[in-house]
Enzyme design. Sequence first.
Site, PDB file in Angstrom:
ATOM      1  N   ASN A 177       0.862  -1.177   0.000  1.00 34.62           N
ATOM      2  CA  ASN A 177       0.000   0.000   0.000  1.00 34.62           C
ATOM      3  C   ASN A 177       0.900   1.229   0.000  1.00 34.62           C
ATOM      4  OD1 ASN A 177      -1.652   2.155   0.590  1.00 34.62           O
ATOM      5  ND2 ASN A 177      -2.852   1.059   2.144  1.00 34.62           N
ATOM      6  N   SER A 178       1.129   1.794  -1.180  1.00 34.81           N
ATOM      7  CA  SER A 178       2.111   2.870  -1.252  1.00 34.81           C
ATOM      8  C   SER A 178       1.629   4.158  -0.599  1.00 34.81           C
ATOM      9  CB  SER A 178       2.535   3.143  -2.696  1.00 34.81           C
ATOM     10  OG  SER A 178       1.502   2.837  -3.578  1.00 34.81           O
ATOM     11  N   ASP A 235      -6.838   5.800  -9.570  1.00 36.56           N
ATOM     12  CA  ASP A 235      -8.273   5.803  -9.299  1.00 36.56           C
ATOM     13  C   ASP A 235      -8.739   7.234  -9.050  1.00 36.56           C
ATOM     14  OD1 ASP A 235     -10.300   3.592  -7.288  1.00 36.56           O
ATOM     15  OD2 ASP A 235     -10.845   5.515  -8.190  1.00 36.56           O
TER      16      ASP A 235
END
Lengths: 262, 262
Positions: free
Chosen positions: A138-139, A161
């Site tokens: 999860n960057s 997104d």
Amino acid sequence: MTRTSGANGGGQQGSGKLPRKRFYRARAHSNPLSDSHFPIPIAPDDVDLSQHYPRYFPADKGEHGDGDGDAEAPRIRFADVGCGFGGLLVGLSPLFPDKLMIGMELRDKVTEYVKERVLALRASNPGQYDNISVVRTNSMKYIPNYFGKAQLSKMFFLFPDPHFKEKNHRRRVISMHLLDEYAYVMEVGGIIYTITDVEELGIWMRTCLEKHPLFQAVPEEEIKVDPVVKLLSSATEEGQKVARNGGQTFQAIFRRISLQEE
Amino acid sequence: PRSPLLAAMEDAAVEEAEVSGAGEFAPALVAAHPLGNSVAVAVGPELRVFDLKGGCAVSLSDDSGGCSHSDAIRAISFSADGALFASAGDDKLVKIWKTDSWRCIQTITSEKRVSAVAISKDGLYVTFADKFGVIWLVTVGEHGGGQVSSDNKPVSLYGHYCSIITSMKFSPDGRFIATADRDFKIRVTSFPKNPIKGAPEIQSFCLGHTEFVSSIAFTSHSGGSSFLLSGGGDSSVRLWDYITGCLLDTYEVKDKGGRTAK
């Protein structure tokens, strides 16, 4: 072709056969707020580069990161945040054969696909594609766990997104707060590349970058001669889909600068 | 005769015992005036202050009309010179007190519950962290009166993305602000001369804890050197060079003082 699962893909990689996307179907959206269970390095020194780039870090070299004679050890220099199926990394790899690059992807199946793709490309093209890899992470939460201060010279955010609803805008991967962290892991002079086909998101990303004191727009004449820029819209599935549909894309390409004195 | 301070602390222990198992209960908090003038104890929504010099309990006055806090206090802090005191918590209020009169001179409304509070070294600013991991800043008003600041709206300094801030401290020279979170991270950020515009420059990340970080403290600045100490859920106390983020030493408390030299 046998469907592989989890991390067991290593066993059959001598074949060099590219993985088939339909065996790695995943929903387009993944919840970056949920604490999925994947291992996170405690600090950048804990990133096991020998696993990602074995040709650069032969396993018989003794304990990783022990410092002796590792002064010249290469570090990851490019990060593709939200790398999807790996198209950009595959396109960048031959352009910068001496640079280590990593893709970061939240979706488990998509990460497995990219792993298999890289292994297959290495098998069928000996001596190539050793400089790219992927990690499931999860960057938005863990970028500083992977990269030290001023480590990266390029960061990529391709077709993120859009998170249309206003209450979800804080989930956008480009924001004023997250730009602090991206600026931290980037060297002065490094370049951040963003592209989207959603105009509102394009305006959002450009505005954040313009407002952030540690980033400055790269001039048009430099963008024209940068070989990377073409790949932003052509190298990935999303980019190709947009091109097929004749859609417009919105780029914001900025350079990491040092804080200007007032 | 029992001292009021002891009474306060015993009451806190009794309250905790009574409601254990009733869900999360705010732990009692203690803070000491830097010059030893007084001790403040927060028990649930109650703030109790004991004047050590006068040997008596202090009654607090709040010009904003209401009683102190209407829900559990989660964070308290004296300023470096002891002139100011800040309290904040689940009622989404941040209260600033003058410690000579123990009057509440300012009440700020946060959008979310507050988990940490700190006062800048020069006493000009109060920072507080909300449950989304965003650090906010307000200017300390000179006039008393305790009105809710509307023209002095909190500005967002930076954020730990989707993390709970557990501890927040300013460095002794006032140049840095350090924040620790539940995701094992400590971030050291440059605190600018004009923080109203934000604090975008990260100095370092101190990464090494393998569990949530519960508390951080700067060592004092005598002799030119200053370090950061941290403790957390991994039962270790760690010493950091906060300028570089380098872990200098680790003390494993759970093994009765086992030492991990670095």
